[in-house]
Each structure stands twice: as C-alpha cells, then as structure tokens.
Design a protein around this motif. Structure first.
Motif, PDB file in Angstrom:
ATOM      1  N   ARG A 377      -2.692 -20.264  66.557  1.00 44.71           N
ATOM      2  CA  ARG A 377      -2.944 -18.924  67.089  1.00 44.71           C
ATOM      3  C   ARG A 377      -2.667 -17.888  66.006  1.00 44.71           C
ATOM      4  NH1 ARG A 377       0.372 -19.256  72.817  1.00 44.71           N
ATOM      5  NH2 ARG A 377      -0.880 -20.921  73.789  1.00 44.71           N
ATOM      6  N   LEU A 378      -3.473 -16.848  65.994  1.00 47.82           N
ATOM      7  CA  LEU A 378      -3.330 -15.786  65.005  1.00 47.82           C
ATOM      8  C   LEU A 378      -3.100 -14.467  65.730  1.00 47.82           C
ATOM      9  CD1 LEU A 378      -3.449 -15.552  61.923  1.00 47.82           C
ATOM     10  CD2 LEU A 378      -5.833 -14.876  62.133  1.00 47.82           C
ATOM     11  N   ASN A 379      -2.113 -13.712  65.277  1.00 44.49           N
ATOM     12  CA  ASN A 379      -1.805 -12.427  65.902  1.00 44.49           C
ATOM     13  C   ASN A 379      -1.496 -11.429  64.791  1.00 44.49           C
ATOM     14  OD1 ASN A 379      -1.054 -10.323  67.524  1.00 44.49           O
ATOM     15  ND2 ASN A 379       0.865 -11.232  68.213  1.00 44.49           N
ATOM     16  N   LEU A 380      -2.511 -10.648  64.413  1.00 49.62           N
ATOM     17  CA  LEU A 380      -2.368  -9.692  63.311  1.00 49.62           C
ATOM     18  C   LEU A 380      -2.325  -8.280  63.893  1.00 49.62           C
ATOM     19  CD1 LEU A 380      -4.937 -11.294  60.826  1.00 49.62           C
ATOM     20  CD2 LEU A 380      -2.484 -11.732  61.043  1.00 49.62           C
ATOM     21  N   ALA A 381      -1.127  -7.695  63.907  1.00 50.58           N
ATOM     22  CA  ALA A 381      -0.959  -6.363  64.488  1.00 50.58           C
ATOM     23  C   ALA A 381      -1.485  -5.301  63.531  1.00 50.58           C
ATOM     24  CB  ALA A 381       0.520  -6.110  64.787  1.00 50.58           C
ATOM     25  N   PRO A 382      -2.086  -4.250  64.057  1.00 57.79           N
ATOM     26  CA  PRO A 382      -2.571  -3.176  63.180  1.00 57.79           C
ATOM     27  C   PRO A 382      -1.391  -2.411  62.567  1.00 57.79           C
ATOM     28  CG  PRO A 382      -2.788  -2.552  65.491  1.00 57.79           C
ATOM     29  CD  PRO A 382      -2.351  -3.995  65.479  1.00 57.79           C
ATOM     30  N   GLY A 383      -1.672  -1.759  61.460  1.00 53.53           N
ATOM     31  CA  GLY A 383      -0.652  -0.906  60.841  1.00 53.53           C
ATOM     32  C   GLY A 383       0.305  -1.632  59.931  1.00 53.53           C
ATOM     33  N   THR A 384       0.016  -2.914  59.599  1.00 59.31           N
ATOM     34  CA  THR A 384       0.904  -3.639  58.687  1.00 59.31           C
ATOM     35  C   THR A 384       0.848  -2.984  57.310  1.00 59.31           C
ATOM     36  OG1 THR A 384       0.477  -5.704  59.865  1.00 59.31           O
ATOM     37  CG2 THR A 384       1.458  -5.871  57.674  1.00 59.31           C
ATOM     38  N   PRO A 385       1.992  -2.573  56.745  1.00 63.11           N
ATOM     39  CA  PRO A 385       1.954  -1.856  55.461  1.00 63.11           C
ATOM     40  C   PRO A 385       1.631  -2.772  54.293  1.00 63.11           C
ATOM     41  CG  PRO A 385       4.221  -2.213  56.143  1.00 63.11           C
ATOM     42  CD  PRO A 385       3.367  -2.663  57.294  1.00 63.11           C
ATOM     43  N   VAL A 386       1.187  -2.173  53.207  1.00 60.34           N
ATOM     44  CA  VAL A 386       0.936  -2.899  51.960  1.00 60.34           C
ATOM     45  C   VAL A 386       2.273  -3.364  51.388  1.00 60.34           C
ATOM     46  CG1 VAL A 386       0.134  -2.634  49.576  1.00 60.34           C
ATOM     47  CG2 VAL A 386      -1.178  -1.644  51.466  1.00 60.34           C
ATOM     48  N   ILE A 387       2.290  -4.573  50.819  1.00 58.31           N
ATOM     49  CA  ILE A 387       3.495  -5.071  50.148  1.00 58.31           C
ATOM     50  C   ILE A 387       3.156  -5.415  48.712  1.00 58.31           C
ATOM     51  CG2 ILE A 387       4.430  -5.992  52.291  1.00 58.31           C
ATOM     52  CD1 ILE A 387       3.731  -8.808  51.230  1.00 58.31           C
ATOM     53  N   GLU A 417       1.990 -20.386  66.108  1.00 55.53           N
ATOM     54  CA  GLU A 417       1.496 -19.006  66.091  1.00 55.53           C
ATOM     55  C   GLU A 417       1.925 -18.337  64.793  1.00 55.53           C
ATOM     56  OE1 GLU A 417       1.299 -14.972  68.839  1.00 55.53           O
ATOM     57  OE2 GLU A 417       2.874 -16.441  69.199  1.00 55.53           O
ATOM     58  N   ILE A 418       0.938 -17.773  64.090  1.00 64.63           N
ATOM     59  CA  ILE A 418       1.197 -17.044  62.845  1.00 64.63           C
ATOM     60  C   ILE A 418       0.840 -15.585  63.094  1.00 64.63           C
ATOM     61  CG2 ILE A 418       0.674 -16.873  60.388  1.00 64.63           C
ATOM     62  CD1 ILE A 418      -0.269 -19.779  60.512  1.00 64.63           C
ATOM     63  N   SER A 419       1.768 -14.698  62.818  1.00 63.03           N
ATOM     64  CA  SER A 419       1.525 -13.289  63.107  1.00 63.03           C
ATOM     65  C   SER A 419       2.064 -12.427  61.984  1.00 63.03           C
ATOM     66  CB  SER A 419       2.177 -12.895  64.442  1.00 63.03           C
ATOM     67  OG  SER A 419       3.569 -13.127  64.408  1.00 63.03           O
ATOM     68  N   SER A 420       1.538 -11.227  61.896  1.00 63.84           N
ATOM     69  CA  SER A 420       2.028 -10.237  60.937  1.00 63.84           C
ATOM     70  C   SER A 420       1.978  -8.872  61.596  1.00 63.84           C
ATOM     71  CB  SER A 420       1.193 -10.249  59.654  1.00 63.84           C
ATOM     72  OG  SER A 420      -0.128  -9.806  59.930  1.00 63.84           O
ATOM     73  N   GLY A 421       2.792  -7.969  61.086  1.00 67.64           N
ATOM     74  CA  GLY A 421       2.827  -6.633  61.667  1.00 67.64           C
ATOM     75  C   GLY A 421       3.818  -5.747  60.937  1.00 67.64           C
ATOM     76  N   PRO A 422       3.897  -4.488  61.341  1.00 63.71           N
ATOM     77  CA  PRO A 422       4.859  -3.563  60.718  1.00 63.71           C
ATOM     78  C   PRO A 422       6.250  -3.741  61.322  1.00 63.71           C
ATOM     79  CG  PRO A 422       3.552  -2.416  62.359  1.00 63.71           C
ATOM     80  CD  PRO A 422       3.022  -3.831  62.317  1.00 63.71           C
ATOM     81  N   LEU A 423       7.272  -3.401  60.566  1.00 61.88           N
ATOM     82  CA  LEU A 423       8.658  -3.465  61.050  1.00 61.88           C
ATOM     83  C   LEU A 423       9.453  -2.360  60.371  1.00 61.88           C
ATOM     84  CD1 LEU A 423      10.950  -4.958  62.626  1.00 61.88           C
ATOM     85  CD2 LEU A 423      11.368  -6.240  60.520  1.00 61.88           C
ATOM     86  N   GLU A 424      10.102  -1.548  61.169  1.00 64.22           N
ATOM     87  CA  GLU A 424      10.987  -0.506  60.638  1.00 64.22           C
ATOM     88  C   GLU A 424      12.414  -1.045  60.672  1.00 64.22           C
ATOM     89  OE1 GLU A 424      11.806   3.121  58.835  1.00 64.22           O
ATOM     90  OE2 GLU A 424       9.837   2.298  59.386  1.00 64.22           O
ATOM     91  N   VAL A 425      12.982  -1.292  59.502  1.00 63.74           N
ATOM     92  CA  VAL A 425      14.353  -1.807  59.405  1.00 63.74           C
ATOM     93  C   VAL A 425      15.333  -0.642  59.546  1.00 63.74           C
ATOM     94  CG1 VAL A 425      16.049  -2.939  57.914  1.00 63.74           C
ATOM     95  CG2 VAL A 425      13.692  -3.764  57.986  1.00 63.74           C
TER      96      VAL A 425
END
Length: 654
Positions: A377-387, A417-425
């Motif tokens: 499963r793929l779950n790519l959230a919008p707004g993931t910042p550039v790294i 499930e592989i996912s990516s997204g933004p995270l505010e630490v």
C-alpha cells in the motif's frame, strides 16, 4: 527548691511584718523578705526582686491585697500569692481564692503559714515544670511542622497492634485529599499502593519489623484522589516495643519524588541512546577498516576478470564462467557498500529531492520482488517538504525496510504500507531525541502486520550481523545500513513494535529550503586515451597492475608508482609531462589528498582523480574544495573508471 526563698511582703504595719517573718524563720525556712507598704513600693519590688512568693495583707492604706493580686497576675508569672490578714472574713477569703490567690492565713493562726508557703511553692514549681514541658512540646511540634512543610513531607504514625494510623494533613494533601477524607487506617495505605508494588512493600516492611533492617525505606507508587499514580519515597522506623520485643509503634514520612523519577527515566533513555551511538560508532569504525582491505581484494578480482573476459570470445564457456565470477564479485561489492553505508564512511551525493518521488521509484522495484500474497500500500500525503539527500541511499532505506517486513509476514500473507508526509517536530519531541531539532521535517514510514518484536530484539536490531532470520536468509546488515544512512542524513529513526502486532519504522528527515533537482543522466560516449600520459599511484601492487592494464586498454600511456613520495619526486621533476593523475587516498608517507594538494600548487589546472574505498576525510565537497577534479569509489570497474576519466577530460577521438 532553692536554698532561700525570695518573698515579697505587702504589709504597712512594721510590727505585724516582723511577727510574720519571725514565724517563718522559727519553722526553719530560710527566706529573704522585701516589704512593700503601698502600691508604688509593691510595684517596684515586684519588678526588681523576682519573688518566689508574695505574702499580702488584705488591705493597706490606699491599696488592697486584691489589687496586688491582680498586679501579680498581670505579669503572667506563676508566682504563688498568699493572703495573711487579720481582717478577712470567710466570704472575702473564698472570693480571693476564686480570683487566683493560692491560699489565705489568718494572722492569729501563723502556725499554718509555713506549711501553706511550702505547699504553694511546691505547687508553683510543678505548674512551672508542666508549663515548660507543654511549651517545649508545642515548640517541638511547631519545629516539626515547619520542617515537614519546608520539605513537603507527609507524616504517618502507626499503632501496629490496632492498625490505626495517623496521617498528617500534609500526607493527605500529597495524595490530593483533604485531611478529613483520609481514613486513619493502615488498610488505606495498602489500598492506595500500585498493585505492582504491594509485594515489594510487604517484604521491606517484614524485614524491618523482624529486625533485619534498621529502617524501612522504599520507593512506591501511590494512587492519588485523581486516580493517577505518583512516586513517593516512604521511610519509617519502629520506635516502641513491648517487653517481649514485639513492635508496637512505627513512625515515618513520605516524600513526592515523581519529578526525580521522571528525570531519571529521561536520563536513562538518553544514556541508552548515547551508549547505542557509541557502540554503533565503534562497530562502524571496525567495519570500515575491514571494508577498506576487502575493497582492495575485490578491485583486483573485478579488474582482472573484466580484462580477461573482454579478450574471450562471447558465447564461450570461459566467457560465461568469468561472467559468474563478476556477478559474485559485484554482489560482494554491494555487500561492502552496505558495510560502508552502515559505518557512515561512504560519501554521499546529496541533492534536494522530494521524498514521494523516491518512494514511487523504489515501489517499482518492490512490486517485482515482493510475493503476491503480500499487499503493498502507498500513502503519499501532500505537502511533504523537500529534503537534502542521496536518492540511491534513501531508496536503499525503503528496500531494506520492506525486505525485513516481507520476512516478518507469515506465508498466509499480509500487508506492507509505505507512506510519506510532512512532520513538524516540536521542542518537546526534540528534547526526548537528541538527533532531532524543532522545525519542519519529512517523515517516511514503513509498517507491516507481521509477527512484530519484543523489547530484547528491538534493542539489537540496528547492530550489524544481528538477525532473527534463518541461516542463509540474511546477513544482518539491512537495518544497520538503514541506521547508517539515516545518521548521515542528519535524521532519526523511531521504531514501534510488539509481539504479534507488526512493526512500524518511522524515518524523520530535516526539511531543506532548496528546490528539488533532477538527477544528471550519464553519458554513454566512449573514452579514448590517444596516447595521453597518466600517472597512476597506489600502494597495492595488484591494483596498480590492473589499473595500468585498464588505462592502456583505453589508449593511455601509463606510469605507475606504489610509493606516493616517489610519485611526488617524479612529478616535481617534470610537472608538465602528465595529462592526468589517478591516486589512491590511503597511502603511507603522503595521502592521495596531500599529494594532490602539492601537485596543484605546482600546476593548478592539472586533472586529478582521487580513488578511495571508505575514508570520511575524502567527501566530494572536501575533494572539490582542494581542487581535485573527481572522486572515484573503489573497487572501480572499467566502466566506472571510464566515466570518471570522461568527467575530467571529456571524450576523446582515437
């Protein structure tokens, strides 16, 4: 009683005073008399002589014994007061006693005077002793209360046979109760204990009551009125025993140590992380050293195999056999690369990238290699910042984690499930993990519903060569490689797992303000040396030989050196005679970078390729800052050597 009494005597008739004094002395009572005849002299003597006893006539001119009594009582001193009068009626005498007089004696019955004096002085002494004891007790209680208030300790006092316990108001407040809400029974304490602490408390208490320990002390969790638990340090001691030595009374205090326990827990977590980091660093250094030596061996195997295979006719059995040798050598090369990645000694090709793009590319490979019984499963959230990262190594993270997940899922099937997204630490998150800093981040998550891990396995999963797989099904390097890549990217790893509940790996990368850039395609043009002169420097004879053969195959004229010092001497004698220098980095006397620096001082535009197997000091950035044209990773093949030469010289027609 002191040897001589000081007596203040209110009497305006001198003869009457002398008779009274003589009656006292005649009974053998030593006394010093001070006579007052009016209110003024009585007041002065009362203030100056500090009498042990007052004798008073009922009435003197302008002043009465009753007024004298009130004057004495006003001082607050417990001074016995005896009326000695010839004019006092019975009712008046009773009234004086009600007003606070100690006794009364008629002048015609002076034989009663000395017994009355002795009784009054003794009673006064007893009252003073009792008052002093009461005052001392109150002061002691006040000091104890101040001490307990200052330390915020709660006091308890246990009558062991009855089970009654006095819990101080502060004890109640520490648990969130008002004093009247706490039953003064020992059962209340045991009911408030955390279930996991009950056996420990009973054992500690039994050890003390039986005399095996001098004091009872332990750290316990008590349930608050709010139903939450807080940590307390509970200590006490038996203070009363019966004649047979059976404990009767025990007193003690409790102190809230919740903040200290939380600090200890945080410190223990940080210390464990630090120890893990030190362990990984040590293992990485060891692995890097091994990889360096192995690279030299592989370089010779790959180089000579390529050269020999290129001379054999395609389709021949020897050509095919050498193809298998090259496959095995390349697998070994990939294993070494993983070791170098784990040891954080493999230089990175860092650029601004979008994590979802890397996930999509890795997924294409995973779909081809993952069993059909496992759903991807793929779950790519919008707004993931550039790294800022190395695309190849981040793909390696995804592939290694997914490969581990495949082995953790039973044959019946499951889901990854592989996912990516933004995270505010946040600051709080960063405080609990020294590898994180507050601010925007990107998060990569690989989760599965496999068999999961217990705590003992989780503590070792990032150690190299640790594996739970069957023999022959894994090297134990997969997660160690992941750990090394993440550390090189200034990121952090969080693992959540439990037996039977799968595993969840979260990789957190700091965001980069740069814009994402595409990868640069590799040219396919062929390089021809056209007789150009190349200086090849390496302290490994086998690598010098295979490198010379490769370069000659490309059409270069090659001069080889296995000693960097002699290579410098040859260059210094004729700097313009070389079109290209290829040097190993790790050599005795002069390192490759030191040799290159000297050469570039003499000839700034000289093309130099620096070959290295692992050393962190030869990162691409540092190499380019020193003026070196290209960094070539060992063990190199004919293709990678050709690409490096093309980069610094450009393609040349034969």
């Amino acid at each position: 009683m002191k040897n001589s009494l000081t007596i203040l005597h209110l009497e305006d008739e001198p003869l009457a005073a002398e008779l009274i004094h003589e009656a006292v002395r005649r009974e053998g009572l030593a006394a010093e008399f001070h006579v007052a005849v009016d209110a003024g002299s009585f007041r002065r003597l009362l203030e100056s002589v500090n009498p042990d006893l007052v004798l008073s006539d009922f009435r003197v001119p302008g002043f009465s014994g009753q007024e004298a009594l009130e004057m004495v009582r006003a001082t607050g001193l417990l001074i016995p007061f005896i009326f000695v009068s010839g004019s006092m009626g019975e009712e008046a005498a009773i009234e004086t006693l009600r007003s606070g007089a100690t006794d009364y004696v008629l002048k015609e019955r002076l034989t009663r005077l000395v017994p009355a004096v002795l009784r009054a002085v003794d009673e006064s002494r007893r009252r003073r002793d009792a008052d002093n004891a009461t005052r001392a007790l109150r002061e002691s209680e006040a000091r104890l209360k101040h001490a307990l208030d200052a330390t915020r300790d709660g006091l308890w006092d246990w009558n062991i046979p009855s089970g009654d316990v006095y819990f101080s108001p502060q004890w109640a407040r520490l648990l969130g109760y008002t004093p009247d809400e706490v039953p003064h029974r020992v059962e209340f304490f045991f009911q408030a204990l955390h279930p996991a602490d009950v056996d420990q408390v009973k054992q500690v208490l039994e050890d003390h009551l039986s005399g095996r320990t001098l004091v009872k002390q332990d750290e316990v969790r008590l349930r608050m009125k709010s139903r939450d638990y807080r940590w307390f340090f509970d200590r006490g001691k038996v203070v009363t025993w019966d004649p047979r030595g059976v404990p009767l009374r025990m007193v003690g205090t409790i102190t809230d140590i919740t903040e200290r326990k939380e600090a200890e827990r945080t410190n223990a977590l940080l210390e464990a992380q630090l120890q893990q980091a030190h362990k990984m660093e040590s293992l990485g250094t060891l692995a890097g050293g091994i990889a360096h030596d192995f690279n030299n061996i592989l370089g010779a195997i790959l180089g000579f195999s390529e050269l020999v295979r290129s001379d054999l006719p395609k389709g021949s059995s020897s050509h095919a056999d050498l193809g298998e040798v090259l496959k095995a050598a390349n697998r070994a090369k990939q294993l070494v690369e993983q070791i170098l990645t784990f040891s954080r000694q493999q230089p990175l090709e860092m650029r601004a990238i979008l994590l979802p793009d890397i996930v999509q590319e890795a997924l294409q490979f995973l779909r081809a290699t993952t069993p059909s019984s496992i759903e991807l499963r793929l779950n790519l959230a919008p707004g993931t910042p550039v790294i800022l990262g190395d695309p190849t190594q981040i793909q390696q993270i995804i592939i290694n984690l997914a490969s581990n997940a495949v082995h953790a899922i039973p044959d019946a099937g499951g889901c990854i499930e592989i996912s990516s997204g933004p995270l505010e630490v946040t600051e709080a998150m960063a405080a609990g993990n020294p590898e994180l800093h507050a601010g925007p981040h990107a998060i990569l998550t690989v989760a599965d519903n496999g068999h999961g891990m217990d705590d003992s396995v989780q503590s070792k999963i990032f150690e190299p060569f640790f594996t739970t797989k069957a023999p022959g099904h894994g090297t134990g390097l997969g997660l160690a490689v992941v750990h090394g890549i993440v550390r090189k990217h200034q990121g952090a790893i969080r693992v959540t797992s439990a037996p039977g509940q799968g595993a969840r790996f979260e990789i957190i990368f700091p965001a980069s303000p740069a814009a994402a850039s595409p990868a640069t395609p590799t040219s396919g043009e062929v390089v021809a040396g056209a007789g150009r002169r190349v200086m090849l420097v390496d302290d490994e004879p086998a690598l010098v030989r295979v490198g010379k053969l490769m370069l000659e195959r490309l059409g270069f004229a090659v001069e080889v050196f296995t000693d960097s010092g002699r290579a410098w001497e040859a260059f210094a004698a004729n700097p313009d005679s070389y079109d290209l220098v290829i040097s190993d980095q790790t050599m005795p006397r002069l390192t490759g970078l030191e040799l290159a620096t000297r050469m570039l001082r003499s000839r700034p535009n000289l093309p130099i390729i620096l070959a290295t197997g692992y050393h962190t000091s030869t990162s691409p950035e540092r190499v380019r800052e020193a003026g070196v044209a290209e960094l070539l990773m060992k063990p190199f093949t004919l293709e990678s050597l050709t690409n490096a030469i093309r980069t610094v010289l450009g393609p040349t027609a034969a």
